[in-house]
Design an enzyme around this catalytic site. Structure first.
Site, PDB file in Angstrom:
ATOM      1  CD  GLU A   1      -1.896   1.328  12.816  1.00 16.67           C
ATOM      2  OE1 GLU A   1      -0.659   1.462  12.786  1.00 16.67           O
ATOM      3  OE2 GLU A   1      -2.643   2.188  13.305  1.00 16.67           O
TER       4      GLU A   1
ATOM      5  CB  SER B   1       5.899   2.986  14.027  1.00 15.15           C
ATOM      6  OG  SER B   1       4.734   2.285  14.374  1.00 15.15           O
TER       7      SER B   1
ATOM      8  CG  HIS C   1       3.601   0.681   9.839  1.00 14.90           C
ATOM      9  ND1 HIS C   1       2.839   1.582  10.572  1.00 14.90           N
ATOM     10  CD2 HIS C   1       3.895  -0.327  10.687  1.00 14.90           C
ATOM     11  CE1 HIS C   1       2.694   1.123  11.800  1.00 14.90           C
ATOM     12  NE2 HIS C   1       3.333  -0.033  11.906  1.00 14.90           N
ATOM     13  CG  ASN C   2       0.584   4.720   9.786  1.00 13.39           C
ATOM     14  OD1 ASN C   2       1.590   4.138  10.178  1.00 13.39           O
ATOM     15  ND2 ASN C   2       0.182   5.858  10.300  1.00 13.39           N
TER      16      ASN C   2
ATOM     17  CE  LYS D   1       4.346   5.409  11.544  1.00 11.08           C
ATOM     18  NZ  LYS D   1       3.615   6.609  11.725  1.00 11.08           N
TER      19      LYS D   1
END
Ligand code: NDP
Length: 483
Positions: free
Chosen positions: A189, A128, A185-186, A182
């Site tokens: 976001e 990231s 996480h996105n 990941k």
């Protein structure tokens, strides 16, 4: 001597990752399908460290010390499979293949399984921080075997960004765990950005504040609990003036949000796992609504009824800025709680044993969602490894309790003004749902039993039951008693 590690795929991400590795004193072999990229890298940055260029995959593999550590940084999907297929025959048992692209975790699970059968380690790793992060220090989320991390971890921790002396890289878990984390996480976001956008919209519509005034508001918020990279850059974007028209930049940008797909993947996975990630889902859907240009234009042409009231005045306006701040914070707690629930569910489903506190720790740097807030999440999981929801942690429970009056006021105001706030309102609905002693799901179960004989359980006895709706309305126990 031989190179410590190799990078194949030298577009912007791979090139910067290779430079980062070289700058940290590791000899790095570099390769790319189109050889000119290799030569360019060495010509432009060869003085930054020990690069070992190769024009063929054979030479590239031959230039690596054993066990070989090969990082693939190519276009996600078919290209990754093509490179793996070409690479595998050249490798030996114990070698480590790292996919640092944005792979779907199911692809990573498949690839890990295939390579394990051939005696190779496959490490799917989330990276990231974009191109700048790749060069200056990303957050790194590697999955795969523990054994592979022993050989790979030191280099990855070296090139990852440091926060308070702790590298933003840790072993996540087996096979797809790294890419899964990941992905979530996105997704988080997406939710975070949607909530920020709603706060902006509500303040602009409700109080008629200009983008420049709102930039000051976000700057101020960035001094407190909301301190984060996203709030910081929100102020920058809102303050920015368009060079050619002098208008606020935000007013000359087409209001259709695009997506590359990781938010959608997160929601698809959450549906399969049965985890309500309403914050991420609303964010994905809000982008989809914004992008439905034809539909929006047709609606605008015809006009659809809305409320008559425009701006907030008097007592309604008083303290509204701070109320929105609190609503944003509470909604953000919910969105993160849901994201961590999804990690928990996947960790159980796939046997990954993910340390959630460590995930919060490695997201503190490099990541788009880096924030002061993540320290609180880490502390919550440090206190209780088995925490059933972040909302149950004393700090977060109290923070949301303090914010809830303001949160309800903001959602009610949004509804009254006709300003869409799907993130704020769904987060509140989720919170209220979780709090309830009795949910109307009991009625849903009753309906399912009537139309489909789907059975129900009783509050006062074991077993599953069915009402003979079309007969005398008596109840039958459906399971056998000794089950
Ligand atoms: P691209 O995704 O644009 O991919 C280009 C690279 O892939 C080039 O090196 C290209 O080689 C190579 N490639 C494409 N097809 C093949 C093939 N069939 N065989 C061999 N090589 C192939 O590069 P980026 O640097 O933007 O991204 C790399 C990876 O990192 C992607 O998976 C992307 O999703 C991810 N990424 C991550 C970001 C982050 O913030 N973490 C940001 C951006 C990307 P050639 O030069 O020969 O065409």
């Amino acid at each position: 001597g031989l190179a410590d590690v190799g990078v194949t795929g030298l577009a912007v991400m791979g090139r910067n990752l290779a430079r980062n590795i070289a700058r940290h004193g590791h000899a790095v072999a570099v390769h790319n399908r189109t050889a000119s990229r290799v030569d360019e890298l060495v010509a432009e940055h060869g003085d930054e460290g020990d690069f070992r260029p190769s024009h063929s995959l054979e030479d590239f593999v031959a230039s690596l010390a054993k066990p070989r550590r090969v990082i693939i940084m190519v276009k996600a999907g078919k290209a990754t499979d093509a490179v793996i297929d070409e690479l595998v025959p050249l490798l030996e048992e114990g070698d480590i293949v790292v996919d640092a692209g944005n792979a779907h975790y199911e692809d990573t699970r498949r690839r890990e399984h295939d390579l394990r059968e051939r005696g190779l380690h496959f490490v799917g790793t989330g990276v990231s921080g974009g191109e700048e992060g790749a060069l200056e220090g990303p957050s790194i989320m590697p999955g795969g075997s523990r054994e592979s991390y022993e050989a790979l971890g030191p280099i990855l921790e070296d090139i990852a960004v440091d926060v308070d002396g702790t590298p933003c890289c840790t072993y996540v878990g087996p096979d797809g765990a790294g890419h899964f984390v990941k992905m979530v996480h996105n997704g988080i976001e997406y939710a975070d950005m949607q909530l920020i956008a709603e706060a902006y919209d509500l303040l602009r519509q409700g109080l008629d504040l200009s983008p420049a005034q709102l930039a000051d508001v976000f700057d101020e918020w960035n001094e407190g609990d909301l301190e984060s990279f996203l709030v910081e850059i929100t102020a920058r974007v809102l303050r920015h003036e368009d060079a050619s028209t002098g208008k606020p930049f935000v007013d000359v940008v087409v209001d259709q949000a695009e997506q590359k797909g990781t938010g959608r993947w997160t929601v698809q996975s959450a549906l399969d796992l049965g985890v309500p990630v309403t914050g991420i889902a609303e964010a994905v859907f809000a982008r989809a609504l914004s992008g439905a240009a034809g539909q929006r234009k047709a609606v605008l042409d015809r006009g659809l009824a809305g409320p008559s009231g425009g701006r907030l005045e008097g007592a309604d306006a008083e303290g509204f800025v701070d109320a929105v701040r609190q609503a944003l914070y509470a909604s953000k707690v919910v969105a993160y709680a849901q994201g961590f629930d999804q990690i928990t569910a996947a960790s159980q489903e796939y046997g990954w044993d993910i340390d959630r506190g460590m995930m919060a720790t490695i997201w503190r740097g490099g990541c788009i969602i880096r924030a002061r807030f993540l320290d609180r999440i880490k502390q919550a999981y440090d206190k209780d490894q088995h925490l059933a929801s972040l909302l149950l942690d004393d700090y977060f429970a109290e923070a949301v309790a303090d914010a809830q009056d303001a949160w309800r006021r903001v959602v009610a105001t949004a509804v009254r003004l006709g300003v869409p706030a799907p993130g704020f309102s769904s987060a509140l609905a989720y919170y209220d749902g979780l709090r309830r002693d009795r949910l109307p799901a009991a009625l849903v179960q009753g309906l399912r039993d009537l139309f489909g004989a789907h059975t129900y359980r009783r509050v006062d006895a074991e077993g599953t039951y069915h009402v003979l709706w079309s007969e005398d309305g008596s109840e039958e126990r459906q399971d056998t008693q000794d089950q």
